[in-house]
Design a protein around this motif. Structure first.
Motif, short mmCIF file in Angstrom:
data_model
loop_
_atom_site.label_atom_id
_atom_site.label_comp_id
_atom_site.label_asym_id
_atom_site.label_seq_id
_atom_site.Cartn_x
_atom_site.Cartn_y
_atom_site.Cartn_z
N PRO A 167 0.90 -1.16 -0.16
CA PRO A 167 0.08 -0.08 0.00
C PRO A 167 1.03 1.30 -0.03
O PRO A 167 0.55 2.17 -0.52
CB PRO A 167 -0.80 -0.06 1.30
N SER A 168 2.00 1.25 0.87
CA SER A 168 2.70 2.42 0.95
C SER A 168 3.49 2.75 -0.56
O SER A 168 4.03 4.07 -0.65
CB SER A 168 3.79 2.24 1.99
N GLN A 169 3.67 1.82 -1.43
CA GLN A 169 4.51 1.89 -2.55
C GLN A 169 3.47 2.22 -3.85
O GLN A 169 3.90 2.51 -5.04
CB GLN A 169 5.29 0.65 -2.92
N ALA A 170 2.02 2.03 -3.66
CA ALA A 170 1.33 1.85 -4.72
C ALA A 170 1.21 3.19 -5.59
O ALA A 170 1.35 2.80 -6.90
CB ALA A 170 -0.37 1.43 -4.29
N LEU A 171 1.10 4.44 -5.06
CA LEU A 171 0.91 5.36 -5.72
C LEU A 171 2.27 5.82 -6.74
O LEU A 171 2.09 6.16 -7.80
CB LEU A 171 0.72 6.60 -5.03
N ASP A 172 3.39 5.61 -6.15
CA ASP A 172 4.78 5.83 -6.59
C ASP A 172 4.89 4.73 -8.07
O ASP A 172 5.36 5.17 -8.83
CB ASP A 172 5.80 5.80 -5.65
N PHE A 173 4.35 3.30 -7.50
CA PHE A 173 4.53 2.32 -8.48
C PHE A 173 3.46 2.75 -10.06
O PHE A 173 4.34 2.58 -10.87
CB PHE A 173 4.29 1.11 -8.10
N ILE A 174 2.30 3.00 -9.53
CA ILE A 174 1.44 3.51 -10.73
C ILE A 174 2.10 4.72 -11.57
O ILE A 174 2.00 4.71 -12.63
CB ILE A 174 0.03 3.68 -10.38
N ALA A 175 2.67 5.74 -10.84
CA ALA A 175 3.05 6.88 -11.32
C ALA A 175 4.27 6.61 -12.48
O ALA A 175 4.37 7.54 -13.48
CB ALA A 175 3.45 7.96 -10.38
N LYS A 176 4.81 5.60 -12.32
CA LYS A 176 5.92 5.50 -13.08
C LYS A 176 5.79 4.53 -14.33
O LYS A 176 6.53 4.17 -15.24
CB LYS A 176 7.19 4.68 -12.20
N LEU A 177 4.37 3.83 -14.27
CA LEU A 177 3.92 2.86 -15.29
C LEU A 177 3.50 3.58 -16.53
O LEU A 177 2.81 4.50 -16.37
CB LEU A 177 2.79 2.16 -14.71
N ILE A 179 1.05 4.23 -19.42
CA ILE A 179 -0.51 3.88 -19.58
C ILE A 179 -0.84 2.72 -20.34
O ILE A 179 -1.73 2.00 -19.62
CB ILE A 179 -1.31 5.21 -20.00
N GLU A 180 -0.31 2.15 -21.08
CA GLU A 180 -0.52 0.85 -21.74
C GLU A 180 -0.21 -0.18 -20.91
O GLU A 180 -0.69 -1.34 -21.21
CB GLU A 180 0.43 0.82 -23.12
N ASP A 181 0.46 -0.32 -19.87
CA ASP A 181 0.77 -1.19 -18.86
C ASP A 181 -0.61 -1.18 -18.00
O ASP A 181 -0.70 -2.35 -17.18
CB ASP A 181 2.09 -1.12 -18.15
N PHE A 182 -1.49 -0.38 -18.08
CA PHE A 182 -2.75 -0.78 -17.11
C PHE A 182 -3.48 -1.41 -17.49
O PHE A 182 -3.67 -1.53 -18.81
CB PHE A 182 -3.34 0.83 -16.89
N TRP A 183 -4.08 -2.24 -16.73
CA TRP A 183 -5.00 -3.32 -16.95
C TRP A 183 -6.24 -2.73 -17.79
O TRP A 183 -6.86 -2.03 -17.02
CB TRP A 183 -5.29 -4.19 -15.65
N LYS A 192 -5.72 6.90 -27.87
CA LYS A 192 -6.57 7.93 -27.46
C LYS A 192 -6.14 8.89 -26.34
O LYS A 192 -5.90 10.31 -26.24
CB LYS A 192 -8.07 7.67 -27.09
N MET A 193 -5.27 8.14 -25.32
CA MET A 193 -4.96 8.67 -24.00
C MET A 193 -3.51 9.70 -24.45
O MET A 193 -3.31 10.52 -23.74
CB MET A 193 -4.51 7.66 -23.17
N HIS A 194 -2.75 8.92 -25.25
CA HIS A 194 -1.42 9.57 -25.69
C HIS A 194 -1.84 10.81 -26.39
O HIS A 194 -1.33 12.01 -26.13
CB HIS A 194 -0.78 8.77 -26.68
N SER A 195 -3.08 10.96 -27.18
CA SER A 195 -3.48 12.13 -28.05
C SER A 195 -4.05 13.08 -26.94
O SER A 195 -3.85 14.44 -27.38
CB SER A 195 -4.53 11.81 -29.03
N MET A 196 -4.12 12.95 -25.61
CA MET A 196 -4.59 13.83 -24.70
C MET A 196 -3.53 14.40 -23.67
O MET A 196 -3.77 15.00 -22.88
CB MET A 196 -5.89 13.24 -23.81
N GLY A 197 -2.28 13.66 -24.02
CA GLY A 197 -1.22 14.22 -23.35
C GLY A 197 -1.09 13.11 -22.12
O GLY A 197 -0.29 13.31 -21.13
N ILE A 198 -1.85 12.09 -22.20
CA ILE A 198 -1.43 10.99 -20.82
C ILE A 198 -0.58 9.86 -21.25
O ILE A 198 -0.98 9.10 -22.15
CB ILE A 198 -2.92 10.60 -20.43
N HIS A 199 0.20 9.81 -20.68
CA HIS A 199 1.41 8.68 -20.81
C HIS A 199 1.52 7.86 -19.91
O HIS A 199 2.36 6.87 -20.07
CB HIS A 199 2.72 9.20 -21.42
#
Length: 199
Positions: A167-177, A179-183, A192-199
């Motif tokens: 739990p203490s690592q979760a936000l940092d872990f996700i911040a470095k991933l 977006i295409e690695d998200f389930w 679409k996310m890349h086109s909105m500047g979300i990487h």
């Protein structure tokens, strides 16, 4: 109340690994489960085939182009279902709270577990060991406090991976991933996310 302990077990290249296990001539070689004919599609690819870029749902013609040595084998769904049941029998040694996603992956809630093991990672390690010893197959496992993170963790060190996201690592872990690695984020959504500047 205890922090939830969720394990995601994902069999590595499941269909192809069963075929390699059952036919020694296929071991160490690029294998695709599916039909080789013109309209055929790859149902599953061994890790040896994946190194060439062969992926499930790829047309058989493209797979053969990028990996000329590729060996096609017909799928045996009855065998895969039987092996999957044996895997689930191992799961039930630890918990009855099991959510299958497919024949080769499932979530297990081991917050309260039958052997009374404190750490989820120790249960995941035991399950991986039993799958290897009893079925001669390899699984990856992810451990965390919710399904989303457990799924991401199981993909993180494949094949034969074991990863815990505390739990203490979760936000940092996700911040470095990326977006295409998200389930649930496939190529179209990622674009679409890349086109909105979300990487």
């Amino acid at each position: 109340m205890n922090e939830r302990k969720i394990i995601h077990i994902d069999m590595d290249a499941f269909y192809a690994s069963v075929e390699q296990r059952d036919n020694p001539e296929l071991r160490g070689r690029p294998v695709a489960v599916g039909h080789a004919e013109r309209r055929g599609v790859v149902a599953a690819a061994s890790y040896e085939a994946r190194r060439y870029g062969v992926r499930s749902a790829m047309s058989s013609q493209k797979a053969k182009r990028i990996c000329p040595e590729l060996i096609f084998v017909n799928g045996r769904m009855d065998v895969y279902k039987s092996v999957s049941q044996s895997i689930h029998d191992i799961f039930h040694e630890y918990t009855d709270i099991i959510e299958p996603i497919s024949l080769d992956e499932a979530f297990l809630d081991v917050t309260v577990n039958k052997p009374g093991i404190e750490l989820g990672v120790d249960i995941a390690r035991e399950i991986k060991r039993k799958i290897r010893e009893r079925l001669n197959l390899v699984a990856s496992a992810g451990v965390s406090y919710n399904k989303f993170l457990a799924k991401i963790a199981s993909d993180y060190r494949k094949p034969d991976g074991l990863c815990t996201i505390h739990p203490s690592q979760a936000l940092d872990f996700i911040a470095k991933l990326p977006i295409e690695d998200f389930w649930g984020v496939g190529p179209v959504t990622a674009g679409k996310m890349h086109s909105m500047g979300i990487h």
